[in-house]
Design a protein around this motif. Structure first.
Motif, short mmCIF file in Angstrom:
data_model
loop_
_atom_site.label_atom_id
_atom_site.label_comp_id
_atom_site.label_asym_id
_atom_site.label_seq_id
_atom_site.Cartn_x
_atom_site.Cartn_y
_atom_site.Cartn_z
N LEU A 132 0.67 -0.82 -0.24
CA LEU A 132 -0.06 0.57 0.20
C LEU A 132 0.50 1.43 0.25
O LEU A 132 0.74 2.18 -0.71
N ALA A 133 2.15 1.02 1.05
CA ALA A 133 3.24 2.41 0.95
C ALA A 133 3.45 2.88 0.06
O ALA A 133 4.02 3.88 -0.41
N SER A 134 3.90 1.57 -0.45
CA SER A 134 4.41 2.04 -2.01
C SER A 134 3.88 2.02 -3.38
O SER A 134 4.77 2.47 -3.73
N THR A 135 2.40 2.20 -3.20
CA THR A 135 1.77 2.03 -4.51
C THR A 135 0.59 3.30 -4.03
O THR A 135 -0.14 3.81 -4.87
N GLY A 136 0.98 4.44 -3.33
CA GLY A 136 0.48 5.58 -3.52
C GLY A 136 -0.43 5.97 -2.16
O GLY A 136 -1.28 6.45 -1.81
N THR A 137 -0.62 4.78 -1.31
CA THR A 137 -1.48 4.71 0.01
C THR A 137 -0.89 4.82 1.33
O THR A 137 -0.34 3.52 1.49
N PRO A 138 -0.47 5.82 2.17
CA PRO A 138 0.14 5.89 3.21
C PRO A 138 -0.68 4.76 4.41
O PRO A 138 -1.17 4.70 4.29
N ALA A 139 0.79 3.49 4.77
CA ALA A 139 0.71 2.80 5.64
C ALA A 139 1.34 2.09 6.78
O ALA A 139 2.64 2.41 5.52
#
Length: 321
Positions: free
Chosen positions: A63-70
């Motif tokens: 998620l974090a690496s595809t634009g959704t901070p997680a």
């Protein structure tokens, strides 16, 4: 004798079936979960215990690496202070195949008090976790690949795939691009290909091999030897590029027995040379060099004056090649 291949193929068959059955759970619940995450003003926090935790860690990273901070929080650590990371603006993904994992269930009252939205991923729609969360996404599998039905195998695979489905659906919704991906992966080869420009890696100043049109070939060879790029630019009195002389050109004139001590470099230089600008991506420069089968490039400014130079070795050192 153990038949390892037969057993391995059975695992693949079971897990492929588990993945194919997930499609039925891409429904309104999945859509609602995605909408919660898309509208999230904080962070996506993934929580899971044991094998579900390992999968949750990977889901958070994707998620974090595809634009959704997680980020991932271990439920044990959450109960001992890490819940302080959670805010009312966050969405928490809770993972448990049974939906009854005590370490996960126990932190739900605190999450509700904080005000964070909860998305659960379980294999049991009637479980406590499914009932207590704002949205439940089913990840039920018919059987585990483990013949004892004990070790999480097909269920963890299904969870991972559903996590990927979340990440990619959100990526598309956000209009996340390859350049955005590169910004979060500057150390990877893809990131370097999409971020690095020639100004980041080219030789500049006195490192650029340059001689004048009236210089003799011997002077050009000394310049090439000193700068070590396998070429030199040839410029006029206004420092404008007139041509290039390379190692390949040297081999050619040696075969022709040209007098290097008395012949001007302008007589043997290659006039039609390929040039680039400093804002060009290094990956684009690599494509030019490969297509034209050349080992170096000269970088020029708007006045056609050489301001930089690079070769294949520079691209290799930068991790572009």
């Amino acid at each position: 004798m153990q038949n390892f291949i037969t057993h391995a193929k059975q695992v693949l068959t079971i897990e492929k079936q588990a993945i194919s059955q997930l499609e039925q759970y891409i429904d309104h619940n999945f859509e609602n979960a995605c909408q919660l995450m898309f509208n999230c003003q904080g962070r996506i926090i993934v929580i899971g215990m044991g094998k579900s935790g390992h999968i949750g860690n990977k889901i958070a990273a994707t998620l974090a690496s595809t634009g959704t901070p997680a980020f991932f929080v271990h439920p044990g650590e959450a109960s001992h202070g890490d819940l302080g990371m959670v805010t009312a603006q966050d969405v928490v993904i809770l993972i448990s195949n049974s939906g009854e994992t005590s370490e996960v269930i126990n932190i739900i009252p605190v999450l509700k008090r904080i005000g964070a939205k909860m998305v659960s991923m379980t294999g049991n729609t009637k479980s406590s976790l499914a009932k207590l969360s704002d949205v439940h996404v089913c990840i039920k599998v018919e059987q585990e690949a483990c013949p004892l039905g004990l070790a999480p195998t097909a269920s963890t695979t299904a969870t991972l795939v559903m996590g990927d489905a979340f990440a990619v659906a959100l990526l598309e919704a956000r209009g996340f691009t390859a350049n955005d991906f590169a910004l979060s992966h500057p150390g990877g080869s893809l990131g370097k290909r999409l971020i690095l420009t020639l100004k980041d890696i080219m030789h500049t100043g006195t490192q650029v091999p340059i001689v004048k049109c009236d210089d003799i070939i011997k002077d050009a060879l000394l310049e090439m030897s000193e700068k070590g790029l396998g070429m030199t630019a040839i410029v006029n009195a206004q420092n404008q590029l007139q041509g290039i002389f390379t190692d390949g050109d040297l081999r050619r004139i040696l075969e022709q027995r040209v007098d290097i001590h008395n012949t001007k470099i302008s007589k043997v230089m290659t006039m039609e040379c390929t040039t680039v600008n400093s804002n060009m991506l290094a990956a684009q420069a690599l494509n030019i060099m490969e297509n034209k089968r050349i080992n170096g490039l000269l970088v020029v400014n708007e006045s056609n004056q050489p301001i930089g130079a690079l070769n294949m070795q520079d691209l290799l050192k930068a991790g572009v090649l």
